[in-house]
Design a protein around this motif. Structure first.
Motif, PDB file in Angstrom:
ATOM      1  N   GLN A 126     -12.824  -2.607   0.744  1.00  0.00           N
ATOM      2  CA  GLN A 126     -12.086  -3.185   2.130  1.00  0.00           C
ATOM      3  C   GLN A 126     -10.594  -2.501   2.447  1.00  0.00           C
ATOM      4  OE1 GLN A 126     -11.415  -7.317   1.541  1.00  0.00           O
ATOM      5  NE2 GLN A 126     -10.336  -7.550   3.307  1.00  0.00           N
ATOM      6  N   ALA A 127     -10.232  -2.244   1.080  1.00  0.00           N
ATOM      7  CA  ALA A 127      -8.691  -1.689   0.963  1.00  0.00           C
ATOM      8  C   ALA A 127      -8.917  -0.183   1.637  1.00  0.00           C
ATOM      9  CB  ALA A 127      -8.162  -1.397  -0.186  1.00  0.00           C
ATOM     10  N   VAL A 128      -9.779   0.525   1.139  1.00  0.00           N
ATOM     11  CA  VAL A 128      -9.883   2.006   1.601  1.00  0.00           C
ATOM     12  C   VAL A 128     -10.295   2.072   3.375  1.00  0.00           C
ATOM     13  CG1 VAL A 128     -11.222   4.143   1.264  1.00  0.00           C
ATOM     14  CG2 VAL A 128     -10.190   3.075  -0.479  1.00  0.00           C
ATOM     15  N   GLU A 129     -11.167   1.213   3.723  1.00  0.00           N
ATOM     16  CA  GLU A 129     -11.300   1.204   5.148  1.00  0.00           C
ATOM     17  C   GLU A 129     -10.164   0.750   5.952  1.00  0.00           C
ATOM     18  OE1 GLU A 129     -14.084   2.524   6.234  1.00  0.00           O
ATOM     19  OE2 GLU A 129     -15.553   2.714   4.979  1.00  0.00           O
ATOM     20  N   TRP A 130      -9.320  -0.163   5.504  1.00  0.00           N
ATOM     21  CA  TRP A 130      -8.237  -0.528   5.980  1.00  0.00           C
ATOM     22  C   TRP A 130      -7.485   0.661   6.350  1.00  0.00           C
ATOM     23  CZ3 TRP A 130      -3.060  -1.070   4.898  1.00  0.00           C
ATOM     24  CH2 TRP A 130      -2.320  -1.846   5.625  1.00  0.00           C
ATOM     25  N   ASP A 132       1.100  10.114   3.788  1.00  0.00           N
ATOM     26  CA  ASP A 132       2.160   8.763   3.580  1.00  0.00           C
ATOM     27  C   ASP A 132       1.951   8.296   2.495  1.00  0.00           C
ATOM     28  OD1 ASP A 132       2.412   8.258   6.581  1.00  0.00           O
ATOM     29  OD2 ASP A 132       0.381   8.097   6.785  1.00  0.00           O
ATOM     30  N   VAL A 133       2.563   6.929   2.315  1.00  0.00           N
ATOM     31  CA  VAL A 133       2.901   6.378   1.061  1.00  0.00           C
ATOM     32  C   VAL A 133       2.200   4.920   1.144  1.00  0.00           C
ATOM     33  CG1 VAL A 133       4.472   5.229  -0.319  1.00  0.00           C
ATOM     34  CG2 VAL A 133       4.776   7.452   0.435  1.00  0.00           C
ATOM     35  N   VAL A 134       1.476   4.647   0.038  1.00  0.00           N
ATOM     36  CA  VAL A 134       0.712   3.229  -0.061  1.00  0.00           C
ATOM     37  C   VAL A 134       1.745   2.581  -0.842  1.00  0.00           C
ATOM     38  CG1 VAL A 134      -1.086   1.699  -0.778  1.00  0.00           C
ATOM     39  CG2 VAL A 134      -1.460   3.933   0.402  1.00  0.00           C
ATOM     40  N   VAL A 135       1.990   1.155  -0.502  1.00  0.00           N
ATOM     41  CA  VAL A 135       2.542   0.418  -1.568  1.00  0.00           C
ATOM     42  C   VAL A 135       2.013  -0.811  -2.101  1.00  0.00           C
ATOM     43  CG1 VAL A 135       4.781  -1.379  -1.363  1.00  0.00           C
ATOM     44  CG2 VAL A 135       4.940   0.599  -0.102  1.00  0.00           C
ATOM     45  N   ALA A 136       1.744  -0.794  -3.269  1.00  0.00           N
ATOM     46  CA  ALA A 136       1.190  -2.048  -3.887  1.00  0.00           C
ATOM     47  C   ALA A 136       2.295  -3.310  -4.170  1.00  0.00           C
ATOM     48  CB  ALA A 136       0.481  -1.610  -5.373  1.00  0.00           C
ATOM     49  N   LEU A 137       2.051  -4.261  -3.458  1.00  0.00           N
ATOM     50  CA  LEU A 137       2.902  -5.396  -3.616  1.00  0.00           C
ATOM     51  C   LEU A 137       2.045  -6.371  -4.144  1.00  0.00           C
ATOM     52  CD1 LEU A 137       5.664  -6.605  -2.845  1.00  0.00           C
ATOM     53  CD2 LEU A 137       4.750  -7.448  -0.689  1.00  0.00           C
ATOM     54  N   ALA A 160      -4.735  -0.774  -5.582  1.00  0.00           N
ATOM     55  CA  ALA A 160      -4.074  -0.134  -4.465  1.00  0.00           C
ATOM     56  C   ALA A 160      -3.862   1.341  -5.259  1.00  0.00           C
ATOM     57  CB  ALA A 160      -2.780  -0.849  -4.244  1.00  0.00           C
ATOM     58  N   GLY A 161      -3.670   1.400  -6.338  1.00  0.00           N
ATOM     59  CA  GLY A 161      -3.242   2.859  -6.895  1.00  0.00           C
ATOM     60  C   GLY A 161      -4.525   3.695  -6.976  1.00  0.00           C
ATOM     61  N   PHE A 162      -5.859   2.933  -7.331  1.00  0.00           N
ATOM     62  CA  PHE A 162      -6.905   3.535  -7.216  1.00  0.00           C
ATOM     63  C   PHE A 162      -7.629   4.065  -5.700  1.00  0.00           C
ATOM     64  CE2 PHE A 162     -11.845   3.490  -8.082  1.00  0.00           C
ATOM     65  CZ  PHE A 162     -11.779   4.962  -8.502  1.00  0.00           C
ATOM     66  N   ALA A 163      -7.326   2.918  -4.809  1.00  0.00           N
ATOM     67  CA  ALA A 163      -7.349   3.625  -3.506  1.00  0.00           C
ATOM     68  C   ALA A 163      -6.605   4.557  -3.173  1.00  0.00           C
ATOM     69  CB  ALA A 163      -7.172   2.228  -2.535  1.00  0.00           C
ATOM     70  N   ALA A 164      -5.259   4.520  -3.526  1.00  0.00           N
ATOM     71  CA  ALA A 164      -4.619   5.905  -3.083  1.00  0.00           C
ATOM     72  C   ALA A 164      -5.122   6.959  -3.711  1.00  0.00           C
ATOM     73  CB  ALA A 164      -3.153   5.548  -3.264  1.00  0.00           C
ATOM     74  N   ALA A 165      -5.516   6.963  -5.002  1.00  0.00           N
ATOM     75  CA  ALA A 165      -6.109   8.168  -5.702  1.00  0.00           C
ATOM     76  C   ALA A 165      -6.977   8.627  -5.098  1.00  0.00           C
ATOM     77  CB  ALA A 165      -6.442   7.705  -7.299  1.00  0.00           C
ATOM     78  N   ILE A 166      -7.994   8.061  -4.563  1.00  0.00           N
ATOM     79  CA  ILE A 166      -9.393   8.610  -3.851  1.00  0.00           C
ATOM     80  C   ILE A 166      -9.032   8.715  -2.174  1.00  0.00           C
ATOM     81  CG2 ILE A 166     -10.863   7.603  -5.551  1.00  0.00           C
ATOM     82  CD1 ILE A 166     -11.588   5.434  -3.853  1.00  0.00           C
TER      83      ILE A 166
END
Length: 364
Positions: free
Chosen positions: A83-87, A97-102, A111-117
């Protein structure tokens, strides 16, 4: 006001800001890391209700589309990751870009793993909103998800570019969540800093109501973790010490279905108590030390034994089998973090299984 702890990892180095009012300064602190005036926020429903508007206000002119996932450990799996990656892809998040884990540890890890891949790696910022995440999971670059085989068995080392640990956010935590997060604070004293544990024995009951004490506890915990991560980023040696209590705790989390029956921090503190029980049974530490650890847990209103977990649990043999899926297993041998004293932890695989079962049976 805030303190800055530097995580010295060469080209991947970053700062951890610890203090009050950091959410209001988010734009000034995150802005230098942006190529475009936008970030992509991954959060969860409860955190979004409390903090998303304030975070966006602190960002100022920086755009911040957000996805709020369902709360709880169950989100940190394949479905939540998809869900996170597809979004992020729907939002056209680019490599620059930058992803923020809030959020807490679940959101930070996911979120960190989604950003990693995503696109083979995009940068991300940690804005931890729980005590556990501020002192532990937001620092060090461990990201990942759970599977039916166990906790955090799929993941990657992916360091954030910035961490903002705003202790004001902790005031919205339910008391149980705050106490559970405290387990990761206590762990630092038990594994490598006897003076810090003594400080906690005196001050920890006031951490929830005294922001200055809370900030000091977070700062000291982060500084200790940053030093360990600097020496051993990918857990080949000293970093394994940070898993004190986790070998037992992860098995208990699996046994309770990653549910609200047992929060991660509660599993850790029970695991710490069991690790000191095991150390004492093996003659490694003084016989009175497990009692000292349990007395502190009692003073903090935390569980101490398997019998403190509501509902039925598997027998000791099944729990040992669950430990066999732990990431710390090497060549089929399960490694434990044990202690020769307060602040004197070490790693060993020379632990007879029958002694582990005896410790579990006594705790149940």
């Amino acid at each position: 006001m805030s303190d800055v702890v530097h995580v010295d990892l060469g080209a991947r180095a970053y700062d951890v800001h610890v203090g009050r009012g950091l959410l209001a300064r988010a734009g000034d602190l995150i802005g230098p890391h942006l190529r475009l005036r936008r970030v992509f926020v991954l959060t969860e429903d409860r955190v979004a209700a409390h903090h998303l508007d304030a975070f966006r206000a602190g960002l100022g002119a920086i755009e911040a589309p957000a996805l709020a996932l369902a709360p709880g450990e169950g989100t940190k799996g394949w479905a939540g990751l998809t869900q996170a990656v597809e979004w992020l892809l729907d939002q056209r998040c680019e490599r620059g870009d930058v992803v923020v884990a809030l959020g807490g540890g679940v959101i930070g890890d996911l979120a960190g793993f989604a950003a990693a891949i995503l696109r083979r790696g995009v940068r991300f910022v940690q804005v931890p909103t729980t005590l556990l995440a501020q002192v532990d999971s937001s620092v060090g670059g461990k990201t990942g998800i759970n599977t039916r085989h166990g906790k955090n068995l799929v993941g990657a080392f992916h360091q954030p570019v910035l961490v903002l640990a705003d202790v004001d956010l902790l005031s919205t935590l339910p008391a149980r969540d705050f106490r559970a997060g405290y387990g990761e604070v206590m762990k630092y004293g038990l594994l490598g800093d006897a003076a810090f544990f003594e400080w906690l024995e005196e001050h920890a009951p006031n951490l929830e109501t005294d922001a200055a004490l809370g900030a000091e506890a977070v700062r000291r915990s982060v500084a200790m973790k940053a030093d360990i991560v600097r020496r051993d980023e990918t857990e080949q040696g000293d970093r394994a010490l940070l898993n004190l209590g986790h070998t037992f705790g992860h098995a208990l989390e699996a046994a309770t279905g990653y549910s609200d029956r047992l929060l991660h921090g509660e599993g850790v503190v029970i695991g710490c108590a069991l690790a000191f029980d095991l150390s004492a049974r093996l003659g490694l530490c003084a016989q009175e030390l497990p009692g000292r650890v349990r007395a502190h847990l009692h003073a903090m209103g935390l569980p101490r034994d398997l019998r403190d977990i509501p509902g039925d649990l598997p027998d000791a043999a099944t729990l040992v089998d669950l430990m066999g899926q732990d990431k710390k297993v090497i060549d089929g041998r399960l490694r434990f973090i044990l202690a020769r004293g307060i602040g004197a932890a070490f790693v060993t695989d020379a632990v007879p299984p029958d002694v582990v079962r005896a410790v579990l049976d006594a705790s149940a």
